[in-house]
Scaffold this active site. Sequence first.
Site, PDB file in Angstrom:
ATOM      1  CB  SER A  68      -1.024  -0.003   1.132  1.00  0.00           C
ATOM      2  OG  SER A  68      -0.375  -0.084   2.362  1.00  0.00           O
ATOM      3  CG  HIS A  70      -1.064   4.321   4.052  1.00  0.00           C
ATOM      4  ND1 HIS A  70      -2.375   4.112   4.401  1.00  0.00           N
ATOM      5  CD2 HIS A  70      -0.559   3.116   3.711  1.00  0.00           C
ATOM      6  CE1 HIS A  70      -2.658   2.813   4.283  1.00  0.00           C
ATOM      7  NE2 HIS A  70      -1.567   2.192   3.863  1.00  0.00           N
TER       8      HIS A  70
END
Length: 282
Positions: A173, A224
């Site tokens: 991610s 992230h």
Amino acid sequence: MARKKSGAVLCSSCRQIIGVNEKRCPHCGAIAPGLFGFAPALQRVFRERIDPVSLLVGASVVVYALTLLVDPRCIHTGIDLDFGSPSGEALRLFGMTGRFAMVEGRPWTLLTAIFLHGSLLHLGFNLMWVRSLAPPAVELFGKGRAVVIFILSGVGCFLASDLWSGAPTLGASGAIFGLMGALLAYGRKRGGEFGAQIRRDMIMWAGLMFFLGLAMPGVNNAAHVGGFITGLLLGRVLPARERKRETRSARILALVLLLGTLAAFLVSVATGLSGFVPGRCA
Ligand SMILES: [Zn+2]
């Protein structure tokens, strides 16, 4: 890879015809334009052999399967969000990262962790994102640059995470956030209606994914942010394909990162095998 020792080839930098053994390209001045005979092989690999999207997706699936296979008795089979999760032991063997890995002197986990996933849902969700974001990155930046953005954003995301939260972590991610950051940077540079559209889409998707991550337990938000910022910077630095055709340096760097990741997995398994105890299910 076949090496060409004589005759004419295309310059690995400007793609005009040169002699393979010329020291400098007479057209663009690149040093070793024939790449010591490997220029045709490099061009062939990127023109035909490498489809970055299938490669990144395929590698993630193969690595996931391997993490299940090495410790099959400890696969999580409960019907919940963790269904299909490999054992922690297997994930450590293949190179999950985190502050523990840095303390143990396993820096290569910054690369391996990109291709590791903690459950079937985690894998499926991330690959869906790779399948929708990697093709535009390949289209707009080029194959080599897209691979560079993906892998370096993954490294950036885990560096941020290992320094900031330190929690054991894994998954694509952060690299996906990197693709979003790079596409956002592209949209800003490109301008016009097309650029504005990409920018809006990326702000919306990255924002949505980030806030979903804040709301869900166990999501690595530091990763992230780190991946997104790395991608944003790379998207600013790397030229888009419509302005400047991909140079050989981007393709060589992409190959080095891909081979480096493969080497990182080999080192991770080779050095971890002596302490690997399957069936412990911890
Ligand atoms: Zn040249």
